[in-house]
Design an enzyme around this catalytic site. Structure first.
Site, PDB file in Angstrom:
ATOM      1  N   ASP A   8      40.457  72.309  49.731  1.00  0.00           N
ATOM      2  CA  ASP A   8      40.593  70.901  49.353  1.00  0.00           C
ATOM      3  C   ASP A   8      41.027  70.060  50.540  1.00  0.00           C
ATOM      4  OD1 ASP A   8      40.102  70.798  46.462  1.00  0.00           O
ATOM      5  OD2 ASP A   8      41.833  72.137  46.318  1.00  0.00           O
ATOM      6  N   SER A  63      41.740  77.818  44.719  1.00  0.00           N
ATOM      7  CA  SER A  63      42.058  76.715  45.619  1.00  0.00           C
ATOM      8  C   SER A  63      43.312  77.056  46.415  1.00  0.00           C
ATOM      9  CB  SER A  63      42.293  75.436  44.817  1.00  0.00           C
ATOM     10  OG  SER A  63      42.942  74.499  45.657  1.00  0.00           O
ATOM     11  N   GLY A  68      43.845  76.831  41.231  1.00  0.00           N
ATOM     12  CA  GLY A  68      44.831  76.803  42.307  1.00  0.00           C
ATOM     13  C   GLY A  68      46.142  77.398  41.854  1.00  0.00           C
ATOM     14  N   SER A  69      46.913  76.595  41.109  1.00  0.00           N
ATOM     15  CA  SER A  69      48.236  77.055  40.684  1.00  0.00           C
ATOM     16  C   SER A  69      48.146  78.296  39.799  1.00  0.00           C
ATOM     17  CB  SER A  69      48.985  75.933  39.975  1.00  0.00           C
ATOM     18  OG  SER A  69      48.150  75.289  39.054  1.00  0.00           O
ATOM     19  N   GLY A  96      43.712  64.888  44.005  1.00  0.00           N
ATOM     20  CA  GLY A  96      44.850  64.506  44.840  1.00  0.00           C
ATOM     21  C   GLY A  96      45.955  65.544  44.872  1.00  0.00           C
ATOM     22  N   PHE A  97      46.134  66.245  43.773  1.00  0.00           N
ATOM     23  CA  PHE A  97      47.234  67.209  43.722  1.00  0.00           C
ATOM     24  C   PHE A  97      46.860  68.431  42.896  1.00  0.00           C
ATOM     25  CE2 PHE A  97      48.847  62.905  44.051  1.00  0.00           C
ATOM     26  CZ  PHE A  97      49.640  62.992  45.181  1.00  0.00           C
ATOM     27  N   GLY A  98      47.432  69.574  43.276  1.00  0.00           N
ATOM     28  CA  GLY A  98      47.273  70.781  42.468  1.00  0.00           C
ATOM     29  C   GLY A  98      48.284  70.754  41.337  1.00  0.00           C
ATOM     30  N   GLY A  99      48.139  71.670  40.391  1.00  0.00           N
ATOM     31  CA  GLY A  99      49.144  71.852  39.345  1.00  0.00           C
ATOM     32  C   GLY A  99      49.164  70.804  38.249  1.00  0.00           C
ATOM     33  N   GLY A 159      43.333  72.163  36.760  1.00  0.00           N
ATOM     34  CA  GLY A 159      44.049  72.566  35.546  1.00  0.00           C
ATOM     35  C   GLY A 159      43.466  73.759  34.817  1.00  0.00           C
ATOM     36  N   HIS A 171      35.778  71.132  49.466  1.00  0.00           N
ATOM     37  CA  HIS A 171      35.794  69.946  48.591  1.00  0.00           C
ATOM     38  C   HIS A 171      36.386  68.771  49.367  1.00  0.00           C
ATOM     39  CE1 HIS A 171      37.670  68.127  44.638  1.00  0.00           C
ATOM     40  NE2 HIS A 171      36.767  67.333  45.172  1.00  0.00           N
ATOM     41  N   HIS A 193      38.189  78.018  47.766  1.00  0.00           N
ATOM     42  CA  HIS A 193      38.080  76.565  47.578  1.00  0.00           C
ATOM     43  C   HIS A 193      39.055  75.858  48.509  1.00  0.00           C
ATOM     44  CE1 HIS A 193      36.938  73.033  45.158  1.00  0.00           C
ATOM     45  NE2 HIS A 193      38.199  72.649  45.251  1.00  0.00           N
ATOM     46  N   MET A 247      35.277  67.235  38.012  1.00  0.00           N
ATOM     47  CA  MET A 247      36.733  67.175  38.211  1.00  0.00           C
ATOM     48  C   MET A 247      37.411  67.054  36.853  1.00  0.00           C
ATOM     49  SD  MET A 247      37.591  67.592  41.323  1.00  0.00           S
ATOM     50  CE  MET A 247      39.346  67.332  41.028  1.00  0.00           C
ATOM     51  N   MET A 299      41.922  66.332  51.911  1.00  0.00           N
ATOM     52  CA  MET A 299      42.336  65.005  51.424  1.00  0.00           C
ATOM     53  C   MET A 299      42.726  64.115  52.595  1.00  0.00           C
ATOM     54  SD  MET A 299      44.781  66.255  48.371  1.00  0.00           S
ATOM     55  CE  MET A 299      44.221  67.442  47.153  1.00  0.00           C
ATOM     56  N   ASP A 316      36.978  72.004  38.285  1.00  0.00           N
ATOM     57  CA  ASP A 316      38.130  71.998  39.193  1.00  0.00           C
ATOM     58  C   ASP A 316      39.260  71.146  38.637  1.00  0.00           C
ATOM     59  OD1 ASP A 316      39.856  71.986  41.363  1.00  0.00           O
ATOM     60  OD2 ASP A 316      38.529  70.826  42.674  1.00  0.00           O
TER      61      ASP A 316
HETATM   62  C1  DX5 Z   1      42.743  68.563  43.101  1.00  0.00           C
HETATM   63  C2  DX5 Z   1      41.996  69.656  43.825  1.00  0.00           C
HETATM   64  C3  DX5 Z   1      41.969  70.953  43.072  1.00  0.00           C
HETATM   65  C4  DX5 Z   1      43.320  71.545  42.829  1.00  0.00           C
HETATM   66  C5  DX5 Z   1      43.237  72.621  41.797  1.00  0.00           C
HETATM   67  O1  DX5 Z   1      42.700  67.410  43.877  1.00  0.00           O
HETATM   68  O2  DX5 Z   1      40.662  69.279  44.041  1.00  0.00           O
HETATM   69  O3  DX5 Z   1      41.113  71.864  43.711  1.00  0.00           O
HETATM   70  O4  DX5 Z   1      43.893  72.070  43.979  1.00  0.00           O
HETATM   71  O5  DX5 Z   1      44.522  73.068  41.507  1.00  0.00           O
HETATM   72  P1  DX5 Z   1      44.959  73.483  40.047  1.00  0.00           P
HETATM   73  O6  DX5 Z   1      44.095  74.629  39.624  1.00  0.00           O
HETATM   74  O7  DX5 Z   1      46.390  73.848  40.186  1.00  0.00           O
HETATM   75  O8  DX5 Z   1      44.748  72.281  39.162  1.00  0.00           O
HETATM   76 ZN    ZN Z   2      39.168  70.852  44.661  1.00  0.00          ZN
END
Ligand code: DX5
Ligand code: ZN
Length: 219
Positions: A34, A7, A197-198, A141-144, A177, A65, A32, A136, A36, A175
């Site tokens: 994302d 991501s 992602g992270s 909403g957020f990565g990490g 964590g 996504h 990927h 999910m 929003m 998707d």
């Molecule tokens: C969350 C996103 C994910 C996110 C994944 O809203 O859909 O794709 O960026 O990031 P990590 O792998 O850091 O949870």
């Molecule tokens: Zn995603």
């Protein structure tokens, strides 16, 4: 072998094109993306102009996504921007079937996803219509964020339903964590498309992609 879909939400946006080339060359199969809207999820990320511009930096599959309300309004534009797979949230569509059909009209792959609190039964009617189900494993909403452990059971449930309905060709994407430590547990449960992602962009992205691919190859 399972597919890795890093991501880019966790990438360094000032050198996004370079970051994509790094993960591309290191062996990531998908990218990927994302999206929003600040309505379906609290945050706003990026949209069509960004996708269009990074489309030039790789030939890999763009796994888009959409965390947006009524995505049907924008399907055509995301296809034109370079999406190869479009995933929509069951909670965000008034008419899920029409939304999936709209994606299919453009001969790209369609996927459905659900939030952690939404039961698998909510997507069951749409399984015969999609190429992929995205589970999910964090609140979108957020990565990490931290992986929600109950997601393992959800993957199993989706897998069971797909087998039961003779839809074994439908991919299961996970998707949120995901890291090297919990990767095997989601593969075991039945996921075959892995978003990270992270865990990819924190540190050496090429090295992280290779580590993910090694675990997938050995599994
Ligand atoms: C969350 C996103 C994910 C996110 C994944 O809203 O859909 O794709 O960026 O990031 P990590 O792998 O850091 O949870
Ligand atoms: Zn995603």
């Amino acid at each position: 072998m399972a597919i890795l879909s890093p991501s880019i939400l966790s990438a360094d946006f000032k050198k996004l094109g370079d970051e994509i080339q790094i993960i591309d060359q290191a062996g990531a199969e998908y990218i990927h993306v994302d999206v929003m809207d600040g309505m379906f999820v609290p945050s706003i990320s990026y949209g069509m102009p960004v996708i269009k511009s990074i489309r030039e930096s790789t030939k890999k599959v763009f796994d888009v996504h959409l965390m947006i309300e009524e995505p049907i309004r924008y399907i055509e534009e995301f296809v034109k921007s370079g999406a190869d797979i479009i995933t929509v949230h069951v909670e965000a569509c008034q008419d899920v079937v029409a939304t999936i059909e709209k994606i299919r009209e453009y001969n790209i792959r369609a996927a459905i996803t659900l939030n952690p609190e939404t039961p698998v039964s909510a997507i069951e009617p749409y399984l015969p219509l999609v190429d992929m189900v995205l589970v999910m494993s964090v609140h979108p909403g957020f990565g990490g964020q931290k992986f929600i452990p109950e997601s393992i059971e959800k993957i199993r449930k989706v897998k069971e339903l797909l087998v039961e309905k003779n839809l074994d060709n439908v991919d299961i994407e996970i998707d949120g964590g995901i890291n090297i430590e919990n990767l095997v547990s989601v593969l075991e449960a039945g996921a075959n498309v892995i978003v990270a992602g992270s865990a990819v962009f924190r540190g050496d992205a090429a090295d992280n992609v290779k580590k993910f691919k090694e675990v997938m190859a050995a599994w």
